[in-house]
Motif scaffolding. Structure first.
Motif, PDB file in Angstrom:
ATOM      1  N   MET A 264       0.823  -1.182   0.000  1.00  0.00           N
ATOM      2  CA  MET A 264       0.000   0.000   0.000  1.00  0.00           C
ATOM      3  C   MET A 264       0.870   1.248   0.000  1.00  0.00           C
ATOM      4  SD  MET A 264      -3.405  -0.988   2.252  1.00  0.00           S
ATOM      5  CE  MET A 264      -2.637  -0.726   3.791  1.00  0.00           C
ATOM      6  N   LEU A 265       1.999   1.174   0.667  1.00  0.00           N
ATOM      7  CA  LEU A 265       2.912   2.318   0.694  1.00  0.00           C
ATOM      8  C   LEU A 265       3.396   2.658  -0.708  1.00  0.00           C
ATOM      9  CD1 LEU A 265       4.578   4.381   2.318  1.00  0.00           C
ATOM     10  CD2 LEU A 265       6.338   2.637   2.492  1.00  0.00           C
ATOM     11  N   ALA A 266       3.799   1.659  -1.456  1.00  0.00           N
ATOM     12  CA  ALA A 266       4.290   1.895  -2.819  1.00  0.00           C
ATOM     13  C   ALA A 266       3.199   2.481  -3.701  1.00  0.00           C
ATOM     14  CB  ALA A 266       4.827   0.600  -3.416  1.00  0.00           C
ATOM     15  N   THR A 267       1.962   2.044  -3.512  1.00  0.00           N
ATOM     16  CA  THR A 267       0.849   2.599  -4.273  1.00  0.00           C
ATOM     17  C   THR A 267       0.663   4.074  -3.940  1.00  0.00           C
ATOM     18  OG1 THR A 267      -0.254   0.461  -4.251  1.00  0.00           O
ATOM     19  CG2 THR A 267      -1.616   2.372  -4.774  1.00  0.00           C
ATOM     20  N   GLY A 268       0.703   4.390  -2.668  1.00  0.00           N
ATOM     21  CA  GLY A 268       0.550   5.776  -2.244  1.00  0.00           C
ATOM     22  C   GLY A 268       1.666   6.666  -2.759  1.00  0.00           C
ATOM     23  N   ILE A 269       2.890   6.166  -2.727  1.00  0.00           N
ATOM     24  CA  ILE A 269       4.020   6.944  -3.228  1.00  0.00           C
ATOM     25  C   ILE A 269       3.877   7.191  -4.722  1.00  0.00           C
ATOM     26  CG2 ILE A 269       6.510   6.879  -3.677  1.00  0.00           C
ATOM     27  CD1 ILE A 269       6.800   5.437  -0.971  1.00  0.00           C
ATOM     28  N   ALA A 270       3.515   6.152  -5.470  1.00  0.00           N
ATOM     29  CA  ALA A 270       3.348   6.313  -6.918  1.00  0.00           C
ATOM     30  C   ALA A 270       2.263   7.334  -7.236  1.00  0.00           C
ATOM     31  CB  ALA A 270       3.017   4.971  -7.556  1.00  0.00           C
ATOM     32  N   LEU A 271       1.166   7.286  -6.511  1.00  0.00           N
ATOM     33  CA  LEU A 271       0.087   8.241  -6.751  1.00  0.00           C
ATOM     34  C   LEU A 271       0.468   9.648  -6.314  1.00  0.00           C
ATOM     35  CD1 LEU A 271      -3.001   6.076  -5.746  1.00  0.00           C
ATOM     36  CD2 LEU A 271      -2.211   6.658  -8.047  1.00  0.00           C
ATOM     37  N   ALA A 272       1.173   9.755  -5.194  1.00  0.00           N
ATOM     38  CA  ALA A 272       1.598  11.072  -4.712  1.00  0.00           C
ATOM     39  C   ALA A 272       2.561  11.735  -5.690  1.00  0.00           C
ATOM     40  CB  ALA A 272       2.247  10.949  -3.338  1.00  0.00           C
ATOM     41  N   LEU A 273       3.388  10.950  -6.333  1.00  0.00           N
ATOM     42  CA  LEU A 273       4.328  11.488  -7.312  1.00  0.00           C
ATOM     43  C   LEU A 273       3.692  11.680  -8.680  1.00  0.00           C
ATOM     44  CD1 LEU A 273       7.510   9.436  -6.389  1.00  0.00           C
ATOM     45  CD2 LEU A 273       7.023  11.829  -5.855  1.00  0.00           C
ATOM     46  N   GLY A 274       2.467  11.214  -8.844  1.00  0.00           N
ATOM     47  CA  GLY A 274       1.771  11.346 -10.112  1.00  0.00           C
ATOM     48  C   GLY A 274       2.291  10.404 -11.182  1.00  0.00           C
ATOM     49  N   SER A 275       2.880   9.301 -10.758  1.00  0.00           N
ATOM     50  CA  SER A 275       3.471   8.358 -11.709  1.00  0.00           C
ATOM     51  C   SER A 275       2.592   7.121 -11.840  1.00  0.00           C
ATOM     52  CB  SER A 275       4.869   7.944 -11.242  1.00  0.00           C
ATOM     53  OG  SER A 275       5.385   6.946 -12.076  1.00  0.00           O
ATOM     54  N   LEU A 276       1.787   7.110 -12.871  1.00  0.00           N
ATOM     55  CA  LEU A 276       0.942   5.940 -13.094  1.00  0.00           C
ATOM     56  C   LEU A 276       1.764   4.744 -13.573  1.00  0.00           C
ATOM     57  CD1 LEU A 276      -2.199   7.593 -14.711  1.00  0.00           C
ATOM     58  CD2 LEU A 276      -1.864   6.836 -12.358  1.00  0.00           C
ATOM     59  N   GLN A 277       2.913   5.007 -14.187  1.00  0.00           N
ATOM     60  CA  GLN A 277       3.775   3.914 -14.631  1.00  0.00           C
ATOM     61  C   GLN A 277       4.365   3.160 -13.446  1.00  0.00           C
ATOM     62  OE1 GLN A 277       6.603   5.732 -17.228  1.00  0.00           O
ATOM     63  NE2 GLN A 277       5.161   5.854 -18.938  1.00  0.00           N
ATOM     64  N   ALA A 278       4.503   3.810 -12.322  1.00  0.00           N
ATOM     65  CA  ALA A 278       5.040   3.150 -11.131  1.00  0.00           C
ATOM     66  C   ALA A 278       4.032   2.181 -10.524  1.00  0.00           C
ATOM     67  CB  ALA A 278       5.461   4.186 -10.095  1.00  0.00           C
ATOM     68  N   LEU A 279       2.788   2.247 -10.964  1.00  0.00           N
ATOM     69  CA  LEU A 279       1.782   1.322 -10.439  1.00  0.00           C
ATOM     70  C   LEU A 279       1.910  -0.076 -11.036  1.00  0.00           C
ATOM     71  CD1 LEU A 279      -1.364   3.612 -10.269  1.00  0.00           C
ATOM     72  CD2 LEU A 279       0.074   2.830  -8.386  1.00  0.00           C
ATOM     73  N   TRP A 280       2.546  -0.201 -12.202  1.00  0.00           N
ATOM     74  CA  TRP A 280       2.717  -1.532 -12.809  1.00  0.00           C
ATOM     75  C   TRP A 280       3.541  -2.464 -11.924  1.00  0.00           C
ATOM     76  CZ3 TRP A 280      -0.570  -3.139 -16.104  1.00  0.00           C
ATOM     77  CH2 TRP A 280      -1.187  -2.263 -16.979  1.00  0.00           C
ATOM     78  N   PRO A 281       4.700  -2.045 -11.414  1.00  0.00           N
ATOM     79  CA  PRO A 281       5.440  -2.944 -10.517  1.00  0.00           C
ATOM     80  C   PRO A 281       4.668  -3.246  -9.234  1.00  0.00           C
ATOM     81  CG  PRO A 281       6.855  -1.163 -11.270  1.00  0.00           C
ATOM     82  CD  PRO A 281       5.472  -0.855 -11.748  1.00  0.00           C
ATOM     83  N   VAL A 282       3.918  -2.271  -8.746  1.00  0.00           N
ATOM     84  CA  VAL A 282       3.110  -2.492  -7.542  1.00  0.00           C
ATOM     85  C   VAL A 282       2.067  -3.576  -7.812  1.00  0.00           C
ATOM     86  CG1 VAL A 282       1.464  -1.425  -5.949  1.00  0.00           C
ATOM     87  CG2 VAL A 282       3.478  -0.150  -6.684  1.00  0.00           C
ATOM     88  N   ALA A 283       1.420  -3.504  -8.967  1.00  0.00           N
ATOM     89  CA  ALA A 283       0.419  -4.515  -9.324  1.00  0.00           C
ATOM     90  C   ALA A 283       1.059  -5.889  -9.475  1.00  0.00           C
ATOM     91  CB  ALA A 283      -0.289  -4.111 -10.609  1.00  0.00           C
ATOM     92  N   LEU A 284       2.231  -5.931 -10.087  1.00  0.00           N
ATOM     93  CA  LEU A 284       2.938  -7.203 -10.259  1.00  0.00           C
ATOM     94  C   LEU A 284       3.288  -7.823  -8.908  1.00  0.00           C
ATOM     95  CD1 LEU A 284       4.284  -9.285 -12.119  1.00  0.00           C
ATOM     96  CD2 LEU A 284       6.342  -7.864 -12.028  1.00  0.00           C
ATOM     97  N   VAL A 285       3.806  -7.020  -8.007  1.00  0.00           N
ATOM     98  CA  VAL A 285       4.149  -7.525  -6.665  1.00  0.00           C
ATOM     99  C   VAL A 285       2.894  -8.006  -5.947  1.00  0.00           C
ATOM    100  CG1 VAL A 285       5.010  -6.825  -4.401  1.00  0.00           C
ATOM    101  CG2 VAL A 285       6.263  -6.186  -6.452  1.00  0.00           C
ATOM    102  N   ALA A 286       1.791  -7.300  -6.086  1.00  0.00           N
ATOM    103  CA  ALA A 286       0.544  -7.710  -5.437  1.00  0.00           C
ATOM    104  C   ALA A 286       0.077  -9.063  -5.957  1.00  0.00           C
ATOM    105  CB  ALA A 286      -0.537  -6.653  -5.658  1.00  0.00           C
ATOM    106  N   VAL A 287       0.157  -9.274  -7.268  1.00  0.00           N
ATOM    107  CA  VAL A 287      -0.243 -10.559  -7.858  1.00  0.00           C
ATOM    108  C   VAL A 287       0.666 -11.683  -7.348  1.00  0.00           C
ATOM    109  CG1 VAL A 287      -0.358 -11.861 -10.025  1.00  0.00           C
ATOM    110  CG2 VAL A 287      -1.333  -9.566  -9.883  1.00  0.00           C
TER     111      VAL A 287
END
Length: 60
Positions: free
Chosen positions: A1-24
């Protein structure tokens, strides 16, 4: 959840791909580990029956 929040706070939607991969990967690993523990650890099946949620209370 921290990584998701950081990616969103920085406005980087591309950073959400690794977060999704780790979650899966974590979901798959948790399911495999649960099956292994139920098969090999005495008493774990009863414990798993009492504890409904694996990671997030009231969700999963």
């Amino acid at each position: 959840m921290l990584a998701t929040g950081i990616a969103l706070a920085l406005g980087s939607l591309q950073a959400l791909w690794p977060v999704a991969l780790v979650a899966v990967v974590l979901v798959i690993r948790t399911q495999l580990e649960d099956k292994t523990l139920q098969r090999e650890l005495p008493g774990y099946a009863e414990f798993a029956a009492r504890v409904r949620y694996k990671w997030i209370p009231w969700i999963w």
